[in-house]
Design a protein around this motif. Structure first.
Motif, PDB file in Angstrom:
ATOM      1  N   CYS A 127      32.959  42.417  45.240  1.00 14.50           N
ATOM      2  CA  CYS A 127      33.238  43.813  45.577  1.00 14.50           C
ATOM      3  C   CYS A 127      34.012  44.456  44.435  1.00 14.50           C
ATOM      4  O   CYS A 127      35.038  43.948  44.004  1.00 14.50           O
ATOM      5  CB  CYS A 127      34.048  43.913  46.863  1.00 14.50           C
ATOM      6  SG  CYS A 127      34.592  45.605  47.187  1.00 14.50           S
ATOM      7  N   ARG A 128      33.502  45.580  43.972  1.00 14.85           N
ATOM      8  CA  ARG A 128      34.122  46.277  42.854  1.00 14.85           C
ATOM      9  C   ARG A 128      35.507  46.820  43.236  1.00 14.85           C
ATOM     10  O   ARG A 128      36.381  46.959  42.411  1.00 14.85           O
ATOM     11  CB  ARG A 128      33.214  47.459  42.477  1.00 14.85           C
ATOM     12  CG  ARG A 128      33.215  47.816  41.009  1.00 14.85           C
ATOM     13  CD  ARG A 128      32.577  49.169  40.806  1.00 14.85           C
ATOM     14  NE  ARG A 128      31.114  49.106  40.759  1.00 14.85           N
ATOM     15  CZ  ARG A 128      30.342  50.198  40.714  1.00 14.85           C
ATOM     16  NH1 ARG A 128      30.872  51.401  40.717  1.00 14.85           N
ATOM     17  NH2 ARG A 128      29.036  50.082  40.671  1.00 14.85           N
ATOM     18  N   GLU A 129      35.703  47.095  44.541  1.00 15.77           N
ATOM     19  CA  GLU A 129      36.966  47.689  44.991  1.00 15.77           C
ATOM     20  C   GLU A 129      38.026  46.641  45.289  1.00 15.77           C
ATOM     21  O   GLU A 129      39.131  46.698  44.783  1.00 15.77           O
ATOM     22  CB  GLU A 129      36.745  48.535  46.250  1.00 15.77           C
ATOM     23  CG  GLU A 129      35.714  49.630  46.123  1.00 15.77           C
ATOM     24  CD  GLU A 129      36.049  50.613  45.009  1.00 15.77           C
ATOM     25  OE1 GLU A 129      37.238  50.943  44.835  1.00 15.77           O
ATOM     26  OE2 GLU A 129      35.114  51.031  44.291  1.00 15.77           O
ATOM     27  N   CYS A 130      37.703  45.669  46.167  1.00 14.74           N
ATOM     28  CA  CYS A 130      38.754  44.771  46.655  1.00 14.74           C
ATOM     29  C   CYS A 130      38.614  43.348  46.129  1.00 14.74           C
ATOM     30  O   CYS A 130      39.470  42.504  46.388  1.00 14.74           O
ATOM     31  CB  CYS A 130      38.798  44.756  48.188  1.00 14.74           C
ATOM     32  SG  CYS A 130      37.438  43.854  48.947  1.00 14.74           S
ATOM     33  N   GLY A 131      37.533  43.051  45.393  1.00 14.55           N
ATOM     34  CA  GLY A 131      37.401  41.720  44.798  1.00 14.55           C
ATOM     35  C   GLY A 131      36.849  40.660  45.737  1.00 14.55           C
ATOM     36  O   GLY A 131      36.754  39.492  45.368  1.00 14.55           O
ATOM     37  N   ALA A 132      36.497  41.031  46.985  1.00 18.54           N
ATOM     38  CA  ALA A 132      35.927  40.055  47.922  1.00 18.54           C
ATOM     39  C   ALA A 132      34.667  39.437  47.303  1.00 18.54           C
ATOM     40  O   ALA A 132      33.915  40.115  46.613  1.00 18.54           O
ATOM     41  CB  ALA A 132      35.590  40.727  49.246  1.00 18.54           C
ATOM     42  N   ILE A 133      34.474  38.118  47.557  1.00 21.22           N
ATOM     43  CA  ILE A 133      33.350  37.410  46.943  1.00 21.22           C
ATOM     44  C   ILE A 133      32.290  37.099  47.994  1.00 21.22           C
ATOM     45  O   ILE A 133      32.593  36.628  49.090  1.00 21.22           O
ATOM     46  CB  ILE A 133      33.848  36.117  46.263  1.00 21.22           C
ATOM     47  CG1 ILE A 133      34.741  36.489  45.084  1.00 21.22           C
ATOM     48  CG2 ILE A 133      32.678  35.258  45.791  1.00 21.22           C
ATOM     49  CD1 ILE A 133      35.447  35.309  44.447  1.00 21.22           C
ATOM     50  N   TYR A 134      31.046  37.393  47.645  1.00 19.40           N
ATOM     51  CA  TYR A 134      29.904  37.103  48.523  1.00 19.40           C
ATOM     52  C   TYR A 134      28.935  36.207  47.764  1.00 19.40           C
ATOM     53  O   TYR A 134      29.066  36.002  46.561  1.00 19.40           O
ATOM     54  CB  TYR A 134      29.201  38.404  48.927  1.00 19.40           C
ATOM     55  CG  TYR A 134      30.102  39.325  49.710  1.00 19.40           C
ATOM     56  CD1 TYR A 134      30.191  39.218  51.091  1.00 19.40           C
ATOM     57  CD2 TYR A 134      30.901  40.259  49.061  1.00 19.40           C
ATOM     58  CE1 TYR A 134      31.042  40.028  51.810  1.00 19.40           C
ATOM     59  CE2 TYR A 134      31.763  41.080  49.771  1.00 19.40           C
ATOM     60  CZ  TYR A 134      31.826  40.963  51.151  1.00 19.40           C
ATOM     61  OH  TYR A 134      32.679  41.755  51.863  1.00 19.40           O
ATOM     62  N   ASN A 135      27.953  35.689  48.489  1.00 23.64           N
ATOM     63  CA  ASN A 135      26.924  34.885  47.851  1.00 23.64           C
ATOM     64  C   ASN A 135      25.590  35.228  48.482  1.00 23.64           C
ATOM     65  O   ASN A 135      25.454  35.194  49.707  1.00 23.64           O
ATOM     66  CB  ASN A 135      27.242  33.395  48.032  1.00 23.64           C
ATOM     67  CG  ASN A 135      26.301  32.538  47.219  1.00 23.64           C
ATOM     68  OD1 ASN A 135      25.111  32.446  47.516  1.00 23.64           O
ATOM     69  ND2 ASN A 135      26.822  31.927  46.175  1.00 23.64           N
TER      70      ASN A 135
END
Ligand SMILES: [Zn+2]
Length: 210
Positions: A127-135
């Motif tokens: 996420c560009r805003e909060c840095g959350a990581i997805y896959n």
């Protein structure tokens, strides 16, 4: 105080393991990547020096990283122990860290094959805003391209393209494998099979933490 040191190639899941250890054991995770990004955001002189090296894909000079880590280790929140993530990356850094006293020290190297690491990084979205990581394969955002947590734009990091990822893997092999050898000689190294999903890998890491 106890010191743990995590080693792992890009895509090995090392950062995630550091976060899990902090959550479950309360050891403070010290990430040199986070320290450097924070210096850059603050616009400090050290941040300005580090920035050029990071943007060109090189390693930040030893003296600068060693000094930033020395300052971090001088703070008084580490009595319960800490986990190093992303440091040491060179033998000079390893020697500087060895000069900092600790009650016990354990280094853990998470082994993963290049192709699996590359595959993981190429399916990773941030996420560009909060840095959350997805896959993309096993933890996609509920709505494509949108962060579940904050609604921000979710995208692949610009440096997560195959060529750059393979280059980072090679730099790791050349520069950091000798550092792992240093801890092996010191008699404090354990190796963990990093193949597969994060949960079973963490199960193996956890057995080494106490
Ligand atoms: Zn977000």
């Amino acid at each position: 105080m106890k010191r743990f040191i995590l080693f792992g190639a890009p895509g090995s899941g090392k950062g995630t393991m550091g976060e899990f250890i902090q959550r479950d054991f309360g050891y403070v995770r010290i990430s040199t990547g986070d320290i450097l990004r924070s210096e850059i955001e603050q616009g400090s002189a050290d941040g300005r020096r580090a920035r050029g090296h990071m943007e060109s894909g090189g390693l930040v000079p030893d003296e600068l990283v060693i000094e930033l880590v020395r300052r971090r280790l001088g703070r008084d929140d580490l009595d319960g122990g800490y986990v190093m993530d992303g440091y040491p990356r060179t033998l000079a850094q390893a020697e500087a860290l060895s000069a900092v006293p600790c009650a016990s020290e354990k280094a853990i190297a998470i082994d993963v094959e290049e192709d699996e690491a590359v595959d993981r990084l190429l399916s990773r979205l941030t996420c560009r805003e909060c840095g959350a990581i997805y896959n993309l394969r096993n933890k996609p955002p509920r709505t494509a391209g949108v962060c579940d947590l904050c609604g921000g734009v979710v995208e692949r990091r610009s440096d997560d393209n195959e060529q750059a990822v393979r280059q980072r893997f090679r730099v790791y092999a050349e520069r950091t494998l000798p550092v792992i050898g240093y801890y092996d000689l010191k008699g404090v190294l354990s190796r963990v099979d990093g193949r597969g999903a994060a949960a079973p890998v963490y199960g193996r890491v956890k057995e080494l933490i106490s």
